[in-house]
Structures are given as C-alpha cells and as structure tokens.
Design an enzyme around this catalytic site. Structure first.
Site, PDB file in Angstrom:
ATOM      1  CE  LYS A 155      -0.547   1.114   4.863  1.00 45.56           C
ATOM      2  NZ  LYS A 155      -0.043   2.480   4.817  1.00 45.56           N
ATOM      3  CG  HIS A 185       0.782  -4.870   7.846  1.00 50.41           C
ATOM      4  ND1 HIS A 185       0.820  -3.597   7.332  1.00 50.41           N
ATOM      5  CD2 HIS A 185       0.705  -4.725   9.193  1.00 50.41           C
ATOM      6  CE1 HIS A 185       0.778  -2.725   8.317  1.00 50.41           C
ATOM      7  NE2 HIS A 185       0.708  -3.369   9.462  1.00 50.41           N
ATOM      8  CE  LYS A 189      -1.348  -6.015  12.639  1.00 53.29           C
ATOM      9  NZ  LYS A 189      -0.015  -6.371  13.155  1.00 53.29           N
ATOM     10  CD  GLU A 223       0.507   4.218  13.773  1.00 53.72           C
ATOM     11  OE1 GLU A 223       1.538   4.920  13.660  1.00 53.72           O
ATOM     12  OE2 GLU A 223      -0.093   3.730  12.806  1.00 53.72           O
ATOM     13  CG  ASP A 242      -0.500   5.701   6.757  1.00 53.17           C
ATOM     14  OD1 ASP A 242       0.109   5.020   5.910  1.00 53.17           O
ATOM     15  OD2 ASP A 242      -0.208   5.689   7.963  1.00 53.17           O
ATOM     16  CG  HIS A 247      -3.887  -0.897   7.301  1.00 50.40           C
ATOM     17  ND1 HIS A 247      -3.449  -1.832   6.397  1.00 50.40           N
ATOM     18  CD2 HIS A 247      -2.780  -0.193   7.652  1.00 50.40           C
ATOM     19  CE1 HIS A 247      -2.156  -1.704   6.212  1.00 50.40           C
ATOM     20  NE2 HIS A 247      -1.723  -0.710   6.959  1.00 50.40           N
ATOM     21  CE  LYS A 333       1.816   7.970  11.484  1.00 52.49           C
ATOM     22  NZ  LYS A 333       2.298   6.654  11.971  1.00 52.49           N
TER      23      LYS A 333
END
Length: 479
Positions: A155, A185, A189, A223, A242, A247, A333
């Site tokens: 991505k 990704h 998981k 995060e 992002d 995701h 973040k």
C-alpha cells in the site's frame, strides 16, 4: 489445515535495501525457511539502487534477521538460508538493470531448480509501482509463466480513485488480476483471521451479530509514535489515506460481511466487496481531522501543512444486518499507547428491574477484539458483587492467544507471503475492493475540512467526541 511448502520459485524483492525489507520481509522469509514453508527449491534475489555484492546483501540480511526475527537467529539455519541470497543492483526505471535481473533469474532456474516460477515483491515507494511491472514486461524472457508468477504490491494502491484505476490499468498490461496480490498486513494478523471462525463457527455470536442486538461498533488504531522520519510520505498521505482507506476498511469488511458460500478465496472476497458497496461514502460532516502539536517541526513537513495525523469518522452500512448501527473509526499518531482494537457494543438492557436498587443506568455489554499488541477477544458484562443487595460490577471473560495456545502467533508478513506464494488470494484485496474503498473516502478527501491541534500523548483532537456523541470512545477492557 497444515501449511505446506509452495512450488519452486525465484523470489525477487524490489527495494531490497529499504526499511520494509529489513524489518519485515527478510525476517519473514527467514522464519518461513526455518519452518520449512519456503519453496524447497528457491532463490532470493534482492534488487535496489545500492552498490552491493551478493555478500553485502547476505550481511545485510543477517543483521536484519538478528534484530527483527520473532524467533531470533540460528547461525546454522541462517547459513543455509543465506546460500540462496543474491543481489542485482539497478534503478527501477533502468532497462539495463532488468536485463541483468533476467539473467540472474535464468541462472536460478538452472542452478536452484526454480522452474520458471516467479514471485515479485514491490517493497518500494509507490512511485515505482507502475514502472516496475512495465520493466518486467520488457525483460528478456518476460516476467514468467502466467500460472506460476505472482506480483505483490504494498500500500497505498493509488492516492485516490482515479489513480488507483490508472495503476491497475498499467499493471494489467503485463499481469492479469489472478497474478496480482495487493498486500494489507493487517489482514495477516491472527486475530483478524480468527474473526471468521469466531463469527461463523459459533452459533451464539452469529445470532446476535446484527442490528437487533448491537448498538454500535467502534474501531481504534492508536499509535504512540509520530511520523518517525516518514514525513515525506505522510505529507502525501495523511491518516485517512494511510490507515482508514485501506487497513481499517478492509478489517471492517471482515467484521461486517455475510458468511461466504465456501472457503474458496473468491467467495471471501465477493462478500467483502458486497459489504463495502453498502457503506455510504463518508460525509465531510462526519469526520474530524487533527494534527499533533510539533508536527510542523518534523523534518520534511511543509510550512503550514494541514495534513492530518489523526482522524475520527462515522459511517453507515446500508444493508439488512447493519441498518441503523453506526460505525466509528478512529486513528492517530502520538496517542497515549499503541493499540488496535474493535469494540462491538450491545444495546442497553432495560433498567426498570434494578431502578429501586439505585441502578438507573446499566452499562452495555461489549465484545472487544484486540488485534495488537495483546491479541485476543474479551467479553464484558455485569455481575453481582458478593454480599447483600444488588451492587453490580463489570466483569470480563477473556481469551488470549498467548495464554490459550502458549505460542506467539506468526508475523502477518509470514502468513501473507506464504499465501501469495501459494496463489491464495483470500487475505488480499481485489481490484473492485480497492476502488470501492477509495469511493467511500472520496468526499472527505475532496472536502477535508479544518485540522484541529492536539497534544502529543492525548487521545487526539477533542472535537472527535462530537463524531461519536452521545456515545463515548472506548479503548481497553473496561468502560
């Protein structure tokens, strides 16, 4: 189902000197090798614009595995793994470099018995995603036989709907959709994959997994770090592109999709796309963007940047199962902790029975799916405290992967790389799924609205409370 070693193939990692290869791909390949899950006949070829020899690449790989492999490094195992490593220097747009790559791959077929199988991993900046497939198409001998060639792309796949369609069109000049693996990704998981078993192998939960029992769903990806030297990328992407567009929407599809007709990969992907098509494009009035204080001082950030490092959105799924159940997504973040979890909040129980005991409001039961860092699922509900009267307390039933299975789950990249080598598309995003995800966020990208400052270490812009009001954000095991 027991995993097996894939068919023979040569593995080419573009961007072999980059951080993604160092931190994720090389450790994943090594761990697969140790567990017997790389092809029994294989070669690993690194390609990057670095003046490295084969030995330089092997030493780079050793350092990467020693630092980032979940299993640590075993000297004997690594020496066997390193025998298959080689390196070809070149630019991504250099036809001469690809001639040398083609020669190296033909040598791998002869010396390592890779039989023309090809596995191309684009661990590169997005600007190279269109260039590399075209160069592969021009390579002497071509990119490989259609039935034994895979192309894995990181991505972000495009930066909006139009660019995603253009990128797909460019890649499909050389590769067909069956050969393309758009990697996310998060879908590798263990907890995300377990959603299918949890929902569809347990009749209790499937009976209440709908608008009759569920009040709302909230999904937080927090995060604790900032942009950490990735400001150049983040200035182009921001939190919505992002994380939310890819995701979070992809994981949400697993949470909300209908049961597939079988375990066939396309059956899974059909249901994911179906539910994505029922999500209304997010309205600008249902999003709050934030930026942590100090972001403008990060190296590579433009003066007066209005890029968001935090976003909270509300969305609606317009189908029979989810009609009237709001879904809230939150990502940022420099938040207080690193945590990714989904909370499924059930409707309030009637309180009339306990009103005389001073309990006019009973907290709702809720199910928490922890994706990272402590993978597991917990269910919180009300119980009576010991003693006279009716004093209630929230209690929890908890399932933890570490406690229940006494093993550390494999890294997401290990599972995804192995699946792509096998040609299994279950956990990869299809062309129509990518396009629908961009459509869902298209309005808020076109009309982003203001960006609100927030203090590092806080839970983001305080205005995010307006998105979820009259409900409240939840993170952790208790309300």
């Amino acid at each position: 189902m027991t995993l097996e070693a894939p068919d023979p193939q040569a593995i080419v990692v573009f961007g072999a000197s980059g951080d993604l290869t160092r931190k994720k791909i090389l450790p994943a390949l090594y761990n697969l090798f140790v567990e017997g899950l790389l092809p029994r006949r294989h070669a690993v070829v690194g390609y990057a614009f670095s003046d490295w020899s084969d030995q330089d690449f092997r030493e780079h790989a050793r350092a990467a595995v020693a630092e980032f492999s979940r299993t640590g490094i075993d000297a004997d195992a690594f020496e066997r793994f390193a025998q298959a490593l080689s390196f070809v220097p070149g630019k991504f747009d250099d036809p001469g470099g690809f001639e040398a790559l083609g020669a190296r791959l033909r040598k791998a077929d002869e010396d390592s018995g890779t039989d023309g199988g090809r596995f191309y991993y684009l661990a590169t900046p997005p600007s190279a995603f269109a260039t590399i497939p075209l160069r592969l198409g021009e390579m002497p001998g071509g990119p490989g036989a259609p039935e034994s060639t895979r192309l894995v792309i990181e991505k972000p796949f495009g930066h909006d709907l139009e660019s995603a369609r253009e990128l797909t069109g460019t890649i499909q000049k050389v590769f067909d959709e069956r050969q393309i693996f758009r990697i996310d990704h998060y879908l590798g998981k263990e907890t995300v994959q377990n959603l299918m078993v949890f929902r569809f192998a347990n009749s209790l939960w499937e009976r209440v997994w709908n608008r009759d029992a569920i009040d709302h769903v909230q999904f937080t990806v927090a995060e604790a770090i900032g942009v950490e030297g990735r400001a150049a990328y983040y200035e182009e992407a921001g939190a919505i592109r992002d994380l939310i567009q890819n995701h979070m929407l992809q994981v949400l599809a697993f949470v909300t999709m209908e049961p597939p007709r079988s375990l066939d990969p396309e059956a899974f992907r059909d249901e994911k796309v179906k539910v994505l098509k029922t999500i209304h494009p997010i309205s600008p009035r249902d999003v709050i963007r934030g930026q942590y204080e100090g972001y403008l001082s990060e190296p590579g950030v433009g003066p007066g940047s209005t890029v968001e490092t935090f976003a909270a959105v509300k969305l609606h799924i317009d189908n029979w199962r989810w009609s009237g159940v709001p879904v809230y997504l939150r990502h940022g973040k420099h938040l207080p902790e690193r945590s990714t979890q989904i909370s499924v909040v059930f409707k309030h129980a009637p309180s009339y029975l306990f009103r005389s005991a001073g309990l006019a409001h009973l907290p709702p039961d809720h199910l928490t799916i922890r994706i990272q860092p402590d993978e597991g699922i917990s269910f919180s509900f009300q119980a009576k405290e010991p003693g006279p009267g009716y004093a209630l307390q929230e209690v929890e039933m908890d399932f933890s992967y570490g406690e229940s299975f006494k093993v550390k789950p494999a890294e997401a990249y290990e599972r995804l790389i192995h699946d792509a080598m096998e040609g299994d598309h279950t956990l990869f995003t299809r062309e129509d799924g990518v396009e629908r995800s961009w459509e869902i966020v298209s309005e808020i990208l076109a009309e982003p609205g203001p960006v609100h400052p927030y203090a590092p270490g806080s839970w983001g812009a305080k205005e995010a409370d307006e998105v979820i009001s009259p409900r409240t954000w939840h993170l952790g095991a208790h309300w």
